[in-house]
Design a protein around this motif. Structure first.
Motif, PDB file in Angstrom:
ATOM      1  N   VAL A 208       0.917  -1.126   0.099  1.00  0.00           N
ATOM      2  CA  VAL A 208       0.081   0.005   0.083  1.00  0.00           C
ATOM      3  C   VAL A 208       0.721   1.364   0.164  1.00  0.00           C
ATOM      4  CG1 VAL A 208      -1.713   1.319   1.182  1.00  0.00           C
ATOM      5  CG2 VAL A 208      -2.079  -0.937   1.206  1.00  0.00           C
TER       6      VAL A 208
ATOM      7  N   ARG B  92      -0.330   7.381   3.030  1.00  0.00           N
ATOM      8  CA  ARG B  92       0.494   5.762   3.236  1.00  0.00           C
ATOM      9  C   ARG B  92       1.780   5.859   3.243  1.00  0.00           C
ATOM     10  NH1 ARG B  92      -1.632   7.485  -1.429  1.00  0.00           N
ATOM     11  NH2 ARG B  92      -0.134   7.433  -3.423  1.00  0.00           N
TER      12      ARG B  92
ATOM     13  N   TRP C 225      -5.109   6.226   2.525  1.00  0.00           N
ATOM     14  CA  TRP C 225      -4.391   6.443   1.216  1.00  0.00           C
ATOM     15  C   TRP C 225      -3.699   7.508   1.146  1.00  0.00           C
ATOM     16  CZ3 TRP C 225      -3.224   3.228  -2.154  1.00  0.00           C
ATOM     17  CH2 TRP C 225      -2.732   3.486  -3.463  1.00  0.00           C
TER      18      TRP C 225
ATOM     19  N   TYR D  96      -4.491  -1.972  -1.239  1.00  0.00           N
ATOM     20  CA  TYR D  96      -5.348  -1.399  -0.720  1.00  0.00           C
ATOM     21  C   TYR D  96      -6.534  -1.899  -0.819  1.00  0.00           C
ATOM     22  CZ  TYR D  96      -7.798   3.091   0.649  1.00  0.00           C
ATOM     23  OH  TYR D  96      -8.574   3.897   1.041  1.00  0.00           O
TER      24      TYR D  96
END
Length: 87
Positions: free
Chosen positions: A4, A52, A49, A12
């Motif tokens: 990720v 990350r 996200w 993800y």
């Protein structure tokens, strides 16, 4: 999580599929509101996200559970402030 961090969308998605329900249950148990719990969880996944590459924690499930807890506390604080303004 290492995948990720390297912007692997499949990793993800897999992480999301594995952890979404438990995170939602935690948020809903604290909030008692399905829609607000879903909003909290959505914000958590977006933040994951976006940040990350900065995450240093190896226990991603624990990291996300803590993120849910802190986000819910923020929601409580915001609701309390909104109620104060309305009174």
């Amino acid at each position: 999580m290492e995948r990720v961090k390297r912007s692997d969308h499949k990793a993800y998605k897999l992480l999301y599929e594995r952890l979404w329900e438990s995170l939602y249950i935690k948020a809903f148990s604290m909030l008692g509101d399905k829609d607000l719990a879903k909003d909290v969880i959505q914000d958590i996944w977006i933040s994951l996200w976006e940040g990350r590459s900065e995450i240093k924690n190896d226990n991603i499930e624990g990291y996300l559970m803590n993120a849910v807890r802190f986000k819910v506390y923020n929601e409580f604080r915001n609701l309390k402030y909104q109620n104060y303004l309305l009174s």
